[in-house]
Design a protein around this motif. Structure first.
Motif, PDB file in Angstrom:
ATOM      1  N   GLY A   1      21.126  27.934  -0.173  1.00  0.00           N
ATOM      2  CA  GLY A   1      19.839  27.741   0.504  1.00  0.00           C
ATOM      3  C   GLY A   1      19.924  26.837   1.711  1.00  0.00           C
ATOM      4  N   ALA A   2      21.144  26.485   2.138  1.00  0.00           N
ATOM      5  CA  ALA A   2      21.346  25.580   3.277  1.00  0.00           C
ATOM      6  C   ALA A   2      20.519  24.301   3.132  1.00  0.00           C
ATOM      7  CB  ALA A   2      21.033  26.276   4.602  1.00  0.00           C
TER       8      ALA A   2
ATOM      9  N   SER B   1      16.593  13.151  -3.157  1.00  0.00           N
ATOM     10  CA  SER B   1      15.349  13.637  -3.780  1.00  0.00           C
ATOM     11  C   SER B   1      15.486  13.730  -5.302  1.00  0.00           C
ATOM     12  CB  SER B   1      14.952  14.994  -3.199  1.00  0.00           C
ATOM     13  OG  SER B   1      15.789  16.014  -3.707  1.00  0.00           O
ATOM     14  N   LEU B   2      16.711  13.801  -5.799  1.00  0.00           N
ATOM     15  CA  LEU B   2      16.893  13.817  -7.260  1.00  0.00           C
ATOM     16  C   LEU B   2      16.411  12.502  -7.858  1.00  0.00           C
ATOM     17  CD1 LEU B   2      20.502  15.323  -7.458  1.00  0.00           C
ATOM     18  CD2 LEU B   2      18.380  16.492  -8.085  1.00  0.00           C
TER      19      LEU B   2
ATOM     20  N   ARG C   1      13.064  20.138  -6.172  1.00  0.00           N
ATOM     21  CA  ARG C   1      12.804  21.577  -6.240  1.00  0.00           C
ATOM     22  C   ARG C   1      12.480  22.136  -4.852  1.00  0.00           C
ATOM     23  NH1 ARG C   1       8.914  25.202  -8.501  1.00  0.00           N
ATOM     24  NH2 ARG C   1       9.976  26.590  -9.965  1.00  0.00           N
ATOM     25  N   ASP C   2      11.844  21.302  -4.022  1.00  0.00           N
ATOM     26  CA  ASP C   2      11.492  21.746  -2.664  1.00  0.00           C
ATOM     27  C   ASP C   2      12.708  21.841  -1.741  1.00  0.00           C
ATOM     28  OD1 ASP C   2       8.976  21.638  -3.654  1.00  0.00           O
ATOM     29  OD2 ASP C   2       8.394  19.783  -2.585  1.00  0.00           O
ATOM     30  N   GLN C   3      13.812  21.249  -2.150  1.00  0.00           N
ATOM     31  CA  GLN C   3      15.000  21.238  -1.283  1.00  0.00           C
ATOM     32  C   GLN C   3      15.872  22.470  -1.506  1.00  0.00           C
ATOM     33  OE1 GLN C   3      15.750  18.743   0.940  1.00  0.00           O
ATOM     34  NE2 GLN C   3      14.075  17.379   0.385  1.00  0.00           N
TER      35      GLN C   3
ATOM     36  N   PHE D   1      17.613  26.415  -9.744  1.00  0.00           N
ATOM     37  CA  PHE D   1      17.522  24.956  -9.779  1.00  0.00           C
ATOM     38  C   PHE D   1      16.918  24.475 -11.099  1.00  0.00           C
ATOM     39  CE2 PHE D   1      15.304  20.919  -9.205  1.00  0.00           C
ATOM     40  CZ  PHE D   1      16.391  20.126  -8.873  1.00  0.00           C
ATOM     41  N   ASP D   2      15.867  25.161 -11.563  1.00  0.00           N
ATOM     42  CA  ASP D   2      15.229  24.751 -12.824  1.00  0.00           C
ATOM     43  C   ASP D   2      16.231  24.781 -13.972  1.00  0.00           C
ATOM     44  OD1 ASP D   2      12.905  24.334 -11.477  1.00  0.00           O
ATOM     45  OD2 ASP D   2      11.986  26.249 -12.042  1.00  0.00           O
ATOM     46  N   ARG D   3      17.061  25.816 -13.977  1.00  0.00           N
ATOM     47  CA  ARG D   3      18.075  25.923 -15.040  1.00  0.00           C
ATOM     48  C   ARG D   3      19.083  24.778 -14.937  1.00  0.00           C
ATOM     49  NH1 ARG D   3      20.033  31.007 -13.710  1.00  0.00           N
ATOM     50  NH2 ARG D   3      18.208  32.344 -13.787  1.00  0.00           N
ATOM     51  N   TRP D   4      19.490  24.500 -13.704  1.00  0.00           N
ATOM     52  CA  TRP D   4      20.444  23.403 -13.491  1.00  0.00           C
ATOM     53  C   TRP D   4      19.824  22.067 -13.916  1.00  0.00           C
ATOM     54  CZ3 TRP D   4      20.388  18.867 -10.712  1.00  0.00           C
ATOM     55  CH2 TRP D   4      21.617  18.195 -10.607  1.00  0.00           C
TER      56      TRP D   4
END
Ligand code: AMP
Ligand code: MG
Length: 472
Positions: free
Chosen positions: A359-360, A369-370, A376-378, A385-388
């Motif tokens: 997603g660059a 942001s973590l 999630r917005d990044q 991402f949700d799974r990760w």
């Protein structure tokens, strides 16, 4: 009042061949851009007024006790061996012992041609001088081993690159300027007595415990592989990892077309002269081992049993690949709040990087942001991402204080390329305010500061810098 620099110049006491005596060349109208007072105090240099500092750090006035020299070295440039490089436009004024008892070099860069200048003019223009000042000081604040910036001055003269540009001189401080290429120059000349003298000097100055070439190689490999893992954990791309730009001390040196990643991609390179990506972001991990192999080659003549030395050195370099991988995992795991990584944590990191790549995502902002944003917005692939995220949360549940570790491992601010370019453009017009603002902001890169919120923003497509130029 004159500036007092308590010089003690050991390199200039080495034999002929190590350097050429060289005074800086006078310039027309020196003016001070910046003097790093905090660093000056560390070096026990006690002040004077701006015009006197400008005269000193542009090279017009030689401080008492200086023995100005240009150092000799060789180097592999983009893989091609050049047996004769040397400081073409830099002059080592001398060394001081700092407040902590460490010996530090003080060098002018851009102070006029030396016997090693070949066809160069010996000069630097304002852009690279300010870039090195800002980025090296930012790296220091990010806790990365690096040369430092003590001063920057305008020369009042023009230098010609593609066009006339304002000239400048950088005053750089390093724990030494010994490079892999310094060993290579004497090895290539088969001057093994001088090579041995260099070994003894380097051992005494940096690695008192390293009594054999094997010991020295192992120590340098250790520092350099850790350094590169740390660069990668910050998204830093050096840009010109030639062996003449690779120190024995393990400090980052020679900030040319260096850049920090905006959008994450492992093959990212910025340098306009790095056409094949030899020094691309992820390639740095391989290239540092290649550079260490060149150091090893230069050390072989100093050993009695050369077959055994080749075998030992090969083992050291192979082991360094493991050090680098472990250090990479440790640094990236820390960014996720994991204090003692298991080997399988490398996969957790790689999976996040994979999501960022597709997603660059902005490297710096995604990691930060973590901790304190909306990760999630990044990431473009929200489902992925949700799974990760579930796996990650599971993994850090047992961590005592993941937030503290993440806060110390994920900077809020880095010297973003578009901000550097903007700062240079202003300085060329005579406005140094952006330069001073960047330095102020980057002095505390791990702290969110409302005054510098704008500097966190990733570049827009229009703002994005796609190429950096050596153009030094
Ligand atoms: P760098 O790319 O700055 O690491 O420099 C590589 C080699 O070129 C070194 O030997 C430098 O001293 C030399 N060099 C770079 N720019 C100049 C210049 N403007 N004048 C003389 N020598 C230079
Ligand atoms: Mg260099």
């Amino acid at each position: 009042m004159t500036l007092h620099i308590p010089f003690d110049n050991s390199y200039a006491r080495l034999p002929q061949g190590f350097f050429a005596p060289q005074r800086p060349t006078r310039v027309k109208a020196p003016s001070l851009i910046a003097f790093n007072h905090a660093l000056a105090e560390e070096l026990q240099i006690h002040g004077t007024d701006d015009p006197a500092l400008a005269a000193l750090f542009a090279g017009n006035a030689l401080p008492e006790g200086a023995t100005p020299i240009a150092q000799n070295y060789a180097g592999h440039q983009f893989g091609q061996f050049n047996p004769q490089l040397g400081d073409g436009r830099a002059v080592l004024l001398g060394e001081v012992i700092d407040r902590n008892g460490l010996r530090r070099d003080i060098q002018l860069k851009g102070s006029g041609p030396t016997p090693f200048a070949r066809r160069g003019d010996g000069r630097a223009w304002l852009g690279p001088v300010l870039r090195e000042y800002v980025v090296s000081e930012a790296m220091h604040a990010l806790d990365v081993p690096t040369t430092r910036a003590l001063a920057a001055t305008r020369t009042g003269e023009e230098v010609y690159r593609d066009q006339p540009l304002p000239g400048a001189v950088l005053t750089r401080v390093a724990s030494s300027h010994i490079r892999v290429g310094t060993f290579q120059v004497f090895a290539a000349q088969r001057d093994y007595d001088t090579l041995q003298t260099l070994f003894d000097y380097t051992q005494g100055r940096h690695y008192p415990e390293a009594h054999t070439p094997s010991d020295l190689l192992a120590e340098v490999c250790d520092r350099q592989t850790r350094l590169v893992a740390q660069w990668m954990s910050l998204g830093f791309i050096h840009g010109v990892m030639n062996t003449d730009n690779c120190t024995l001390s393990g400090e980052t040196i020679d900030y040319g077309p260096c850049a920090f990643l905006d959008a994450y991609h492992p093959e990212k390179r910025f340098s306009s002269i790095d056409r094949f990506g030899r020094y691309a972001y992820a390639a740095q991990a391989d290239i540092i081992l290649w550079n260490m192999a060149q150091l090893a080659t230069a050390l072989v003549p100093l050993t009695d049993d050369q077959d055994k030395a080749v075998k030992d050195f090969t083992e050291i370099i192979h082991a360094s690949a493991d050090t680098l991988r472990a250090e990479w995992t440790r640094r990236f795991a820390a960014k996720l709040g994991i204090s003692e990584p298991e080997p399988e944590d490398a996969q957790l990191v790689s999976d996040l990087l994979g999501l960022m790549q597709s997603g660059a995502s902005d490297f710096t902002n995604t990691f930060r942001s973590l901790l304190d944003g909306a990760p999630r917005d990044q990431i473009a692939d929200r489902v992925g991402f949700d799974r990760w995220h579930v796996r990650w949360q599971e993994r850090i549940r047992s961590e005592p204080d993941p937030q503290a570790l993440m806060a110390a491992s994920n900077p809020v601010l880095i010297p973003r390329n578009h901000r550097i370019e903007e700062m240079i453009a202003a300085a060329v017009q005579g406005d140094d305010s952006l330069f001073h603002r960047l330095n102020a902001a980057l002095a505390n890169p791990f702290e969110a500061n409302p005054d510098f919120e704008d500097l966190r923003r990733a570049p827009t497509t229009q703002e994005e810098v796609t190429a950096t130029f050596c153009g030094t």
